[in-house]
Design an enzyme around this catalytic site. Sequence first.
Site, PDB file in Angstrom:
ATOM      1  N   GLU A   1       0.839  -1.299  -0.114  1.00  0.00           N
ATOM      2  CA  GLU A   1      -0.003  -0.058   0.015  1.00  0.00           C
ATOM      3  C   GLU A   1       0.844   1.214  -0.049  1.00  0.00           C
ATOM      4  OE1 GLU A   1      -4.089  -0.058   1.950  1.00  0.00           O
ATOM      5  OE2 GLU A   1      -3.053  -1.310   3.205  1.00  0.00           O
TER       6      GLU A   1
ATOM      7  N   HIS B   1       8.891 -26.157   5.645  1.00  0.00           N
ATOM      8  CA  HIS B   1       8.174 -27.329   5.164  1.00  0.00           C
ATOM      9  C   HIS B   1       7.812 -27.251   3.730  1.00  0.00           C
ATOM     10  CE1 HIS B   1       8.035 -29.434   8.872  1.00  0.00           C
ATOM     11  NE2 HIS B   1       7.947 -28.305   9.378  1.00  0.00           N
TER      12      HIS B   1
ATOM     13  N   LYS C   1     -13.794   0.012  -5.362  1.00  0.00           N
ATOM     14  CA  LYS C   1     -15.007   0.150  -4.551  1.00  0.00           C
ATOM     15  C   LYS C   1     -16.271   0.819  -5.206  1.00  0.00           C
ATOM     16  CE  LYS C   1     -12.655   0.154   0.092  1.00  0.00           C
ATOM     17  NZ  LYS C   1     -12.386   1.077   1.086  1.00  0.00           N
TER      18      LYS C   1
END
Lengths: 308, 308
Positions: free
Chosen positions: B198, B214, B303
Site C-alpha cells: 500500500e 516445510h 469500490k
Amino acid sequence: MDFLEELKTLKEQVLFRERFTIDPEKYDNIVISGMGGSGIVGNIFSELYTKKPVIVVSDYDIPEFANDRTLFIGISYSGNTEETLSTLKQAEEAGCHIVGITSGGKLSKTNHGIIKIPRGLQPRSSLGYMLMPLINSLLPVSDEERISTSQLLAKIDSDNAQLKTLAEEIGRKQQIPVVLGFSPFKWVAYRWKTQFNENSKILAFSNFFPELNHNETMPYKGTYRKDIFRFIVIGNPDNEQIKKRIEITGNITGTGFTYLPDEGQSTFEKLFALIHKGDYLTYHLAHYLNVDPTDVSLIEELKRKLGS
Amino acid sequence: MDFLEELKTLKEQVLFRERFTIDPEKYDNIVISGMGGSGIVGNIFSELYTKKPVIVVSDYDIPEFANDRTLFIGISYSGNTEETLSTLKQAEEAGCHIVGITSGGKLSKTNHGIIKIPRGLQPRSSLGYMLMPLINSLLPVSDEERISTSQLLAKIDSDNAQLKTLAEEIGRKQQIPVVLGFSPFKWVAYRWKTQFNENSKILAFSNFFPELNHNETMPYKGTYRKDIFRFIVIGNPDNEQIKKRIEITGNITGTGFTYLPDEGQSTFEKLFALIHKGDYLTYHLAHYLNVDPTDVSLIEELKRKLGS
C-alpha cells in the site's frame, strides 16, 4: 513409485473410508496440528467445516484455551514431525481428547485413536488419505459423490495437456506464480503455492479475494517487476461480489489473470479437482525445468542439522 | 496531515485507553471481522490472545458456529466496509454479542457497543487505535509499559536512518521483499507485506517459521529469479529451535537474510517497535520510488465499480 504414479493415487484416496468415532457435540472447539503437506489438511478442512471453531496450529505450541472440551487432531505423515509431537505432548498435558492421522513413526505408537494411512508416498501426495478421515468423521460425503470425484480425478490424470502447456510457458518465461483463491478454496491456493515450491523448486505465493483487494491490489498496477509474476485465479466463484471483484481488479490494474476453472458440481468434487490440477501443473513445470519433484534433500538436511 | 505525521501518531495511539466492558468468561469463542488495515488488527490480536478460540474473518460470511455464546468484534476504520457490514448483519441474526471499533460510517450508527476512534487517518495508520481497545479489554498492559513503548516509538520516529538506507537499497535493486516472521509476530510480517503493497506500491510477500521450512525452503536455493527477492527476517526469536531454523535455513540455501531486530523487553514493546519499523521502511521506499504512500485511488475505484 515415481512421482507421477503417486499423483495418480489421488483418485483412490477419495474412496478412503477410515473415520474417527467422535461426537462433535462433546467438544467446544477443535485444534488441528500439522506442518507443511500435513498441516494444509487442517487448513483446507477448517474452510469447509465451520460448525465448531477450528484452530490450525503449524508451530510448536497449542493455544492456551485447549482443555478437556477440546478435540485435538494431530496430523503428521511421517509421524515424527517435531513441531507436531511438541503440540501432542502439550495436548496430553491439557487433557484434550486426542486423535491422530499418520503413516507410522512416533505418532503411530501413542495410545490415542490413530488412523494409519499407507506409507511410501510423499506427504504432499497423501493429502486425500489425510483429509478423508476428517471429512468422513465430521462432514460425510455420499458414495455417489466419492465415485464421481474419483472419476473426475481419473479424467484429469488422463488429460492434463493444457496444464502442461501452461507449465511450459511459466518455465520458459521464468515466471513467479501468484495463486489467487477465494472461499472455500483459499487454502487450495496456498496448496498450489507449496506445490510450486516443493515440486517445481520455484518461489511462488498465494493470496485470496476479497482480502487482497485491500492491499495487494495497488501494486498489481505495478511499480516494478510486475511482469515477472504470473497471476493465476483458481476456481469459479459462486458469490457475485467476488466474481465482480476479480473482473474489476483485472481491468483497473491491467493484469491479465490466467483463469484455471474448477470442475464438478459439489464443493467436494471442485475441491479435489482444483487440488489435482495444481499437482499436475507443478509436476509438468518440474519436468520442464529438469528438476526432480520428489527431491526434498534440503528439508532433510535441515532436519538433520536441527537434530530432530 | 501528511503521511509522515500520520506515522508519528503511533506513539500516542499506544496510550489510547478505551475499552469494552466485556467478561470473556461469558463467551465460548470470539469472531473478529475486518479487512485490510482493519482486519490485520484481529490477526495480530489472535496471536497474542489464545485464552479463547479467536477466528478472524476477512470475508463476507461468519462461521456457522457463531451463536449467543460468541463475542463478535467488527472492525472497520471507515465503518462502511461492505464485507464487515455483511458479517455484522449475520452476527446480529446469529444472536452474537456484538461490539465494534470504527471512526464513523454505518458501523458507528448501530446500537451495539461501539468504540469511536479518531478520524482523518489512513486505516493502516490507525492500527494502534484499533488494536488497543482489544488489548485494554482482554490483555491489559500496565501504564509503565504503555509509556516505555511510546518512548520507544518516539525514538524510532527520530532515528530511522538505517531503515532509509535499506529502503533505498531495495528500491535501487528493484527487489521484491519476502518478510519472514515467527510467533508471536507472524502477522506483523504480514503487516509489513501489506505496508509494502500500500505505501510503496510494490509486490511483497510474507511467510513464517517453522512452517516455511516445510515448503518454501526448497526454492530458497533457487531454480530461477531468486536474486530479485529480498528476504527480511523480523525480530529475535526466544524459541531456541526457531533460532536454529533461521540460521540453518540461511546457511544450507545460501540465502543472505536481512535481519531486522526487535527492540524493547516485553512482547507489547517488541510488537509495536517492529510494526513501526515496517511503517518507516515502506514509507522511505515510497519516497525513494517517488510514489505517494497515501494514494489508494485503485482501491477507491474498485469500490466505486463494485457499487459499494
